[in-house]
Design a protein around this motif. Structure first.
Motif, PDB file in Angstrom:
ATOM      1  N   CYS A 163      -4.999   3.166   2.224  1.00 11.85           N
ATOM      2  CA  CYS A 163      -3.700   3.315   2.864  1.00 11.85           C
ATOM      3  C   CYS A 163      -3.836   4.351   3.968  1.00 11.85           C
ATOM      4  CB  CYS A 163      -2.638   3.776   1.855  1.00 11.85           C
ATOM      5  SG  CYS A 163      -2.436   2.683   0.450  1.00 11.85           S
ATOM      6  N   GLN A 164      -3.723   3.932   5.185  1.00 14.18           N
ATOM      7  CA  GLN A 164      -3.872   4.824   6.329  1.00 14.18           C
ATOM      8  C   GLN A 164      -2.506   5.198   6.881  1.00 14.18           C
ATOM      9  OE1 GLN A 164      -6.688   6.044   7.045  1.00 14.18           O
ATOM     10  NE2 GLN A 164      -8.267   4.598   6.422  1.00 14.18           N
ATOM     11  N   PRO A 165      -2.392   6.380   7.448  1.00 22.04           N
ATOM     12  CA  PRO A 165      -1.086   6.777   8.001  1.00 22.04           C
ATOM     13  C   PRO A 165      -0.536   5.770   9.006  1.00 22.04           C
ATOM     14  CG  PRO A 165      -2.549   8.680   7.908  1.00 22.04           C
ATOM     15  CD  PRO A 165      -3.383   7.488   7.548  1.00 22.04           C
ATOM     16  N   CYS A 225       0.885  -1.158   0.000  1.00 18.04           N
ATOM     17  CA  CYS A 225       0.000   0.000   0.000  1.00 18.04           C
ATOM     18  C   CYS A 225       0.922   1.207   0.000  1.00 18.04           C
ATOM     19  CB  CYS A 225      -0.871  -0.010   1.255  1.00 18.04           C
ATOM     20  SG  CYS A 225      -2.338   1.007   1.196  1.00 18.04           S
ATOM     21  N   MET A 226       0.851   2.004  -1.017  1.00 18.75           N
ATOM     22  CA  MET A 226       1.667   3.217  -1.078  1.00 18.75           C
ATOM     23  C   MET A 226       0.745   4.413  -1.165  1.00 18.75           C
ATOM     24  SD  MET A 226       5.103   2.657  -3.300  1.00 18.75           S
ATOM     25  CE  MET A 226       4.344   2.167  -4.836  1.00 18.75           C
ATOM     26  N   GLY A 227       1.113   5.444  -0.497  1.00 19.92           N
ATOM     27  CA  GLY A 227       0.212   6.581  -0.493  1.00 19.92           C
ATOM     28  C   GLY A 227       0.901   7.904  -0.353  1.00 19.92           C
ATOM     29  N   TRP A 228       0.140   8.928  -0.666  1.00 19.14           N
ATOM     30  CA  TRP A 228       0.531  10.305  -0.419  1.00 19.14           C
ATOM     31  C   TRP A 228      -0.312  10.838   0.732  1.00 19.14           C
ATOM     32  CZ3 TRP A 228       4.682  12.613  -2.362  1.00 19.14           C
ATOM     33  CH2 TRP A 228       5.249  12.097  -3.531  1.00 19.14           C
ATOM     34  N   PHE A 229       0.366  11.487   1.637  1.00 15.36           N
ATOM     35  CA  PHE A 229      -0.270  12.033   2.814  1.00 15.36           C
ATOM     36  C   PHE A 229       0.167  13.487   2.947  1.00 15.36           C
ATOM     37  CE2 PHE A 229      -1.551   7.860   4.336  1.00 15.36           C
ATOM     38  CZ  PHE A 229      -0.666   7.043   3.656  1.00 15.36           C
ATOM     39  N   ARG A 230      -0.586  14.265   3.681  1.00 14.35           N
ATOM     40  CA  ARG A 230      -0.191  15.652   3.872  1.00 14.35           C
ATOM     41  C   ARG A 230      -0.500  16.093   5.289  1.00 14.35           C
ATOM     42  NH1 ARG A 230      -4.679  18.445  -0.178  1.00 14.35           N
ATOM     43  NH2 ARG A 230      -6.513  18.168   1.176  1.00 14.35           N
ATOM     44  N   GLN A 231       0.258  17.076   5.695  1.00 16.94           N
ATOM     45  CA  GLN A 231       0.073  17.612   7.039  1.00 16.94           C
ATOM     46  C   GLN A 231       0.253  19.113   6.992  1.00 16.94           C
ATOM     47  OE1 GLN A 231       2.513  15.751  10.046  1.00 16.94           O
ATOM     48  NE2 GLN A 231       1.151  16.437  11.665  1.00 16.94           N
ATOM     49  N   GLY A 247      -4.010   6.910  -2.384  1.00 19.54           N
ATOM     50  CA  GLY A 247      -3.281   5.682  -2.162  1.00 19.54           C
ATOM     51  C   GLY A 247      -3.413   4.747  -3.341  1.00 19.54           C
ATOM     52  N   ILE A 248      -2.482   3.824  -3.422  1.00 20.32           N
ATOM     53  CA  ILE A 248      -2.529   2.812  -4.471  1.00 20.32           C
ATOM     54  C   ILE A 248      -2.015   1.509  -3.884  1.00 20.32           C
ATOM     55  CG2 ILE A 248      -0.239   3.446  -5.383  1.00 20.32           C
ATOM     56  CD1 ILE A 248      -1.376   2.810  -8.200  1.00 20.32           C
ATOM     57  N   ILE A 249      -2.718   0.441  -4.180  1.00 20.09           N
ATOM     58  CA  ILE A 249      -2.275  -0.862  -3.693  1.00 20.09           C
ATOM     59  C   ILE A 249      -1.705  -1.664  -4.855  1.00 20.09           C
ATOM     60  CG2 ILE A 249      -3.787  -0.884  -1.696  1.00 20.09           C
ATOM     61  CD1 ILE A 249      -5.715  -2.632  -3.232  1.00 20.09           C
ATOM     62  N   ALA A 303       0.402  22.281   2.286  1.00 17.15           N
ATOM     63  CA  ALA A 303       0.803  21.353   3.346  1.00 17.15           C
ATOM     64  C   ALA A 303       2.165  20.768   2.996  1.00 17.15           C
ATOM     65  CB  ALA A 303      -0.216  20.223   3.490  1.00 17.15           C
ATOM     66  N   MET A 304       2.719  20.062   3.961  1.00 18.72           N
ATOM     67  CA  MET A 304       3.870  19.207   3.687  1.00 18.72           C
ATOM     68  C   MET A 304       3.317  17.874   3.203  1.00 18.72           C
ATOM     69  SD  MET A 304       7.206  19.171   3.781  1.00 18.72           S
ATOM     70  CE  MET A 304       7.875  20.180   5.109  1.00 18.72           C
ATOM     71  N   TYR A 305       3.806  17.411   2.083  1.00 13.86           N
ATOM     72  CA  TYR A 305       3.336  16.163   1.501  1.00 13.86           C
ATOM     73  C   TYR A 305       4.380  15.071   1.717  1.00 13.86           C
ATOM     74  CZ  TYR A 305      -0.679  18.347  -0.700  1.00 13.86           C
ATOM     75  OH  TYR A 305      -1.880  18.983  -0.917  1.00 13.86           O
ATOM     76  N   TYR A 306       3.899  13.933   2.185  1.00 14.12           N
ATOM     77  CA  TYR A 306       4.757  12.789   2.471  1.00 14.12           C
ATOM     78  C   TYR A 306       4.289  11.577   1.674  1.00 14.12           C
ATOM     79  CZ  TYR A 306       5.859  15.496   6.684  1.00 14.12           C
ATOM     80  OH  TYR A 306       6.225  16.481   7.556  1.00 14.12           O
ATOM     81  N   CYS A 307       5.226  10.748   1.288  1.00 15.68           N
ATOM     82  CA  CYS A 307       4.839   9.450   0.754  1.00 15.68           C
ATOM     83  C   CYS A 307       5.177   8.390   1.795  1.00 15.68           C
ATOM     84  CB  CYS A 307       5.515   9.146  -0.579  1.00 15.68           C
ATOM     85  SG  CYS A 307       7.307   9.069  -0.554  1.00 15.68           S
ATOM     86  N   GLY A 308       4.402   7.344   1.762  1.00 19.09           N
ATOM     87  CA  GLY A 308       4.603   6.262   2.707  1.00 19.09           C
ATOM     88  C   GLY A 308       4.342   4.928   2.019  1.00 19.09           C
ATOM     89  N   ILE A 309       4.909   3.875   2.600  1.00 21.55           N
ATOM     90  CA  ILE A 309       4.691   2.538   2.080  1.00 21.55           C
ATOM     91  C   ILE A 309       4.521   1.576   3.237  1.00 21.55           C
ATOM     92  CG2 ILE A 309       7.167   1.984   1.905  1.00 21.55           C
ATOM     93  CD1 ILE A 309       6.483   0.385  -0.648  1.00 21.55           C
ATOM     94  N   GLY A 310       3.632   0.615   3.043  1.00 27.24           N
ATOM     95  CA  GLY A 310       3.406  -0.396   4.054  1.00 27.24           C
ATOM     96  C   GLY A 310       2.700  -1.569   3.422  1.00 27.24           C
ATOM     97  N   PRO A 311       2.369  -2.563   4.206  1.00 26.07           N
ATOM     98  CA  PRO A 311       1.657  -3.721   3.674  1.00 26.07           C
ATOM     99  C   PRO A 311       0.206  -3.339   3.354  1.00 26.07           C
ATOM    100  CG  PRO A 311       1.860  -3.908   6.037  1.00 26.07           C
ATOM    101  CD  PRO A 311       2.656  -2.701   5.644  1.00 26.07           C
ATOM    102  N   ARG A 312      -0.339  -3.995   2.382  1.00 27.46           N
ATOM    103  CA  ARG A 312      -1.746  -3.781   2.066  1.00 27.46           C
ATOM    104  C   ARG A 312      -2.564  -4.194   3.272  1.00 27.46           C
ATOM    105  NH1 ARG A 312      -5.242  -6.439  -2.927  1.00 27.46           N
ATOM    106  NH2 ARG A 312      -7.305  -5.912  -2.106  1.00 27.46           N
TER     107      ARG A 312
END
Length: 125
Positions: A107-109, A33-39, A50-52, A91-100
């Protein structure tokens, strides 16, 4: 150690476009699960898109029709095309990766194992 590096942030006027990139050093998940997040300042980190691993994409309502997430698996790179940018996209944009997530597609933070350091997006009027 998986490393993620974002790029492409900047300052644009409302209505403009930006394309964010996130290079991932390696994939360690069979189903990811990869996603873009912002804060934004004073706010919690929120999921943007997000994209799986099967290609399914998800978007928060406020960016649907304006943002597009994509991945180039050959280049281990995640993209976020952002069009019709609004002031509230700042915002500040972050990418993250984790298991589906089991049985899910979002894709949750809290589900991300690795994060990039972020790239700043500033929208002005």
């Amino acid at each position: 150690q998986v490393q993620l590096v974002e790029s492409g942030g900047g300052s644009v006027q409302a209505g403009g476009s930006l394309r964010l990139s996130c290079t991932v050093s390696e994939y360690t998940y069979r189903d990811y699960c990869m996603g873009w997040f912002r804060q934004a300042p004073g706010k919690e980190r929120e999921g943007v898109a997000g994209i799986i691993s099967d290609g399914t994409t998800t978007y928060r309502d406020s960016v649907k029709g304006r943002f597009t997430i994509s991945v180039d698996n050959a280049k281990n790179t995640l993209f976020l095309q952002m069009n019709s940018l609004k002031l509230e996209d700042t915002a500040m944009y972050y990418c993250g990766i984790g298991p589906r997530p089991y049985g899910g597609i979002w894709c949750q933070p809290y589900g991300m194992d690795y994060w990039g350091k972020g790239t700043l997006v500033t929208i002005s009027s």
